[in-house]
Design a protein around this motif. Structure first.
Motif, PDB file in Angstrom:
ATOM      1  N   MET A 167     -11.992  -5.734   3.251  1.00 44.99           N
ATOM      2  CA  MET A 167     -11.105  -4.589   3.024  1.00 44.99           C
ATOM      3  C   MET A 167     -10.937  -3.766   4.300  1.00 44.99           C
ATOM      4  N   GLY A 173      -2.391  -4.682  -8.658  1.00 46.24           N
ATOM      5  CA  GLY A 173      -2.945  -5.265  -7.424  1.00 46.24           C
ATOM      6  C   GLY A 173      -3.539  -6.641  -7.613  1.00 46.24           C
ATOM      7  N   TYR A 174      -3.177  -7.299  -8.673  1.00 45.61           N
ATOM      8  CA  TYR A 174      -3.620  -8.663  -8.924  1.00 45.61           C
ATOM      9  C   TYR A 174      -2.554  -9.344  -9.778  1.00 45.61           C
ATOM     10  N   LEU A 202     -12.988  -3.343  -6.962  1.00 44.86           N
ATOM     11  CA  LEU A 202     -13.704  -3.667  -5.717  1.00 44.86           C
ATOM     12  C   LEU A 202     -14.434  -2.449  -5.157  1.00 44.86           C
ATOM     13  N   ARG A 211      -2.897  -4.055   6.189  1.00 43.12           N
ATOM     14  CA  ARG A 211      -2.745  -4.310   4.750  1.00 43.12           C
ATOM     15  C   ARG A 211      -1.310  -4.665   4.409  1.00 43.12           C
ATOM     16  N   VAL A 231     -13.112 -11.756  -6.336  1.00 44.02           N
ATOM     17  CA  VAL A 231     -12.105 -11.000  -7.097  1.00 44.02           C
ATOM     18  C   VAL A 231     -11.775 -11.617  -8.447  1.00 44.02           C
ATOM     19  N   PRO A 278       0.828  -1.199   0.000  1.00 47.50           N
ATOM     20  CA  PRO A 278       0.000   0.000   0.000  1.00 47.50           C
ATOM     21  C   PRO A 278       0.867   1.254   0.000  1.00 47.50           C
ATOM     22  N   ARG A 295      -9.350   7.648   1.851  1.00 49.44           N
ATOM     23  CA  ARG A 295      -9.867   6.292   1.655  1.00 49.44           C
ATOM     24  C   ARG A 295     -10.174   5.663   3.004  1.00 49.44           C
ATOM     25  N   ASP A 328      -9.720   2.873   4.159  1.00 43.61           N
ATOM     26  CA  ASP A 328      -8.695   1.971   4.708  1.00 43.61           C
ATOM     27  C   ASP A 328      -7.319   2.633   4.770  1.00 43.61           C
ATOM     28  N   ARG A 368      -2.216  10.416   2.611  1.00 45.53           N
ATOM     29  CA  ARG A 368      -2.779  10.356   1.255  1.00 45.53           C
ATOM     30  C   ARG A 368      -4.229  10.851   1.231  1.00 45.53           C
ATOM     31  N   LEU A 409      -7.349  -9.847   2.330  1.00 45.92           N
ATOM     32  CA  LEU A 409      -7.688 -10.057   0.929  1.00 45.92           C
ATOM     33  C   LEU A 409      -9.164 -10.394   0.820  1.00 45.92           C
ATOM     34  N   VAL A 410      -9.788  -9.870  -0.219  1.00 48.47           N
ATOM     35  CA  VAL A 410     -11.171 -10.212  -0.517  1.00 48.47           C
ATOM     36  C   VAL A 410     -11.163 -11.635  -1.099  1.00 48.47           C
ATOM     37  N   GLN A 425      -4.655 -16.825  -6.934  1.00 50.00           N
ATOM     38  CA  GLN A 425      -5.068 -15.848  -7.946  1.00 50.00           C
ATOM     39  C   GLN A 425      -4.158 -15.939  -9.177  1.00 50.00           C
ATOM     40  N   GLY A 465      -8.213  -3.133  -6.776  1.00 52.30           N
ATOM     41  CA  GLY A 465      -8.786  -2.318  -5.697  1.00 52.30           C
ATOM     42  C   GLY A 465      -9.887  -1.406  -6.227  1.00 52.30           C
TER      43      GLY A 465
HETATM   44  N1  LIG Z   1      -6.215  -9.073  -5.846  1.00 52.51           N
HETATM   45  C1  LIG Z   1      -6.901  -8.843  -4.713  1.00 52.51           C
HETATM   46  N2  LIG Z   1      -7.365  -9.880  -3.995  1.00 52.51           N
HETATM   47  C2  LIG Z   1      -8.046  -9.696  -2.860  1.00 52.51           C
HETATM   48  N3  LIG Z   1      -8.294  -8.496  -2.326  1.00 52.51           N
HETATM   49  C3  LIG Z   1      -7.836  -7.416  -2.987  1.00 52.51           C
HETATM   50  C4  LIG Z   1      -7.129  -7.523  -4.224  1.00 52.51           C
HETATM   51  N4  LIG Z   1      -6.825  -6.300  -4.644  1.00 52.51           N
HETATM   52  C5  LIG Z   1      -7.309  -5.439  -3.734  1.00 52.51           C
HETATM   53  N5  LIG Z   1      -7.914  -6.112  -2.732  1.00 52.51           N
HETATM   54  C6  LIG Z   1      -8.565  -5.517  -1.528  1.00 52.51           C
HETATM   55  O1  LIG Z   1      -8.697  -4.136  -1.723  1.00 52.51           O
HETATM   56  C7  LIG Z   1      -7.912  -3.404  -0.773  1.00 52.51           C
HETATM   57  C8  LIG Z   1      -7.371  -2.151  -1.434  1.00 52.51           C
HETATM   58  O2  LIG Z   1      -6.519  -2.509  -2.493  1.00 52.51           O
HETATM   59  P1  LIG Z   1      -5.733  -1.384  -3.333  1.00 52.51           P
HETATM   60  O3  LIG Z   1      -6.696  -0.359  -3.802  1.00 52.51           O
HETATM   61  O4  LIG Z   1      -4.919  -2.063  -4.362  1.00 52.51           O
HETATM   62  O5  LIG Z   1      -4.826  -0.648  -2.292  1.00 52.51           O
HETATM   63  P2  LIG Z   1      -3.518  -1.101  -1.515  1.00 52.51           P
HETATM   64  O6  LIG Z   1      -2.653  -1.903  -2.393  1.00 52.51           O
HETATM   65  O7  LIG Z   1      -2.952   0.246  -1.209  1.00 52.51           O
HETATM   66  O8  LIG Z   1      -3.989  -1.850  -0.308  1.00 52.51           O
HETATM   67  C9  LIG Z   1      -6.876  -4.397  -0.295  1.00 52.51           C
HETATM   68  O9  LIG Z   1      -6.416  -4.078   0.997  1.00 52.51           O
HETATM   69  C10 LIG Z   1      -7.690  -5.701  -0.297  1.00 52.51           C
HETATM   70  O10 LIG Z   1      -8.544  -5.776   0.813  1.00 52.51           O
END
Ligand SMILES: Nc1ncnc2c1ncn2[C@@H]1O[C@H](COP(=O)(O)OP(=O)(O)O)[C@@H](O)[C@H]1O
Length: 286
Positions: free
Chosen positions: A120, A153-154, A102, A231, A131, A76, A220, A222, A191, A125-126, A160, A99
């Motif tokens: 989140m 982020g994936y 989501l 995170r 996802v 993050p 945000r 979170d 931020r 992780l979701v 995954q 992200g």
């Molecule tokens: N590939 C993923 N699989 C599962 N959960 C995800 C995934 N990408 C994002 N998330 C969820 O969304 C949140 C925010 O992700 P993101 O916007 O990429 O911000 P960051 O990387 O700063 O945490 C993560 O903390 C997680 O809960």
């Protein structure tokens, strides 16, 4: 920002797909920190050596251009969002952020969104069942297929990554941004988002230009210190698994520098990649 396609069209490059395992030297991931110069030199040397035009390489789609497929990972606030913007601006790729997908699902008020938010908020992780298909569907849309994609982020776990492979999505490069933890927390906590322009600010390092913008900035849900730490913990637990699956296409970049410096290194790798694709087939054909 979800799935935003940059308005600037891709550079007119003719890309060619080579189907072959990377040569042993090019398989090793290289890092721009530490032995970066040596590693980069090795990549260059290998890419220009005659071994890359060995007969084991086949031209699969010489007549067709194939767009870039890039993945980017980082803790993050490691600067992924900023770099994604710079990359899509220059290379015209479709930015697909897990992200953002989501957050859009949460905003839609769906049951999946409600469940996603629960995870989140805990910095977890979701679950994959939410996802994986979300990302797959976005990657399968025609703009991603035509322009190429930058997946942000994936994957965040081995499962995954396995699912991505199973669907036939094979990235060309995996960019990993590395930033020390104390700096990450400071970046997260400061931020802010301008909901009108979508621009990201940092209260200390990149403050809003006017009082008017300052007044409308949002944070945000979170991005608190407590949630950012969770995170970060989740990220650290999962990143190793994912890295091990993309060892041959990974570049690690020291992200604790100016955004221009970080981008210069990413840009150089992407240019290198395009150059390899453009030069290898003509050598093959000669
Ligand atoms: N590939 C993923 N699989 C599962 N959960 C995800 C995934 N990408 C994002 N998330 C969820 O969304 C949140 C925010 O992700 P993101 O916007 O990429 O911000 P960051 O990387 O700063 O945490 C993560 O903390 C997680 O809960």
């Amino acid at each position: 920002m979800t799935g935003c396609v940059n308005s600037i069209s891709p550079q007119p490059v003719t890309l060619l797909r080579l189907r072959a395992p990377p040569s042993p030297a090019s398989r090793s991931s290289f890092s721009f920190s530490g032995d970066s110069v040596h590693s980069l030199y090795r990549l260059r040397r290998v890419s220009r050596s005659p071994s890359i035009i060995a007969p084991k390489f086949q031209i699969v789609a010489a007549e067709k251009s194939e767009p870039l497929k890039i993945m980017i990972s980082g803790a993050p606030a490691s600067g992924k969002g900023t770099q994604c913007e710079l990359i899509t601006h220059k290379y015209g790729l479709v930015h697909i952020s897990a992200g953002d997908l989501l957050r859009a699902e949460i905003a839609s008020g769906s049951e999946n969104g409600r469940r996603a938010k629960e995870h989140m908020e805990k910095g977890q992780l979701v679950p994959d069942e939410i996802v994986v298909m979300m990302v797959k569907d976005r990657l399968s849309q025609s703009d991603s297929e035509q322009n190429g994609w930058l997946l942000d982020g994936y994957p965040r776990s081995a499962s995954q990554a396995t699912a991505l492979k199973g669907f036939g999505f094979q990235p060309d490069l995996f960019i990993v941004l590395e930033v020390p933890e104390d700096i990450l927390i400071e970046r997260v906590v400061g931020r802010r988002l301008d909901p009108v322009t979508g621009k990201i600010y940092h209260l200390k390092y990149s403050p809003p230009e006017t009082e008017e913008i300052a007044a409308r900035l949002t944070q945000r849900f979170d991005d608190t210190e407590e949630k950012a730490k969770l995170r970060l913990k989740t990220h650290n637990q999962n990143v190793r698994d994912v890295l091990s699956m993309y060892d041959d296409i990974t570049i690690k970049i020291e992200g604790n520098r100016s955004k221009q410096e970080v981008f210069a290194q990413i840009d150089s790798s992407l240019s290198e990649l395009l150059q390899q694709r453009n030069t290898a087939p003509s050598s093959l054909l000669s």
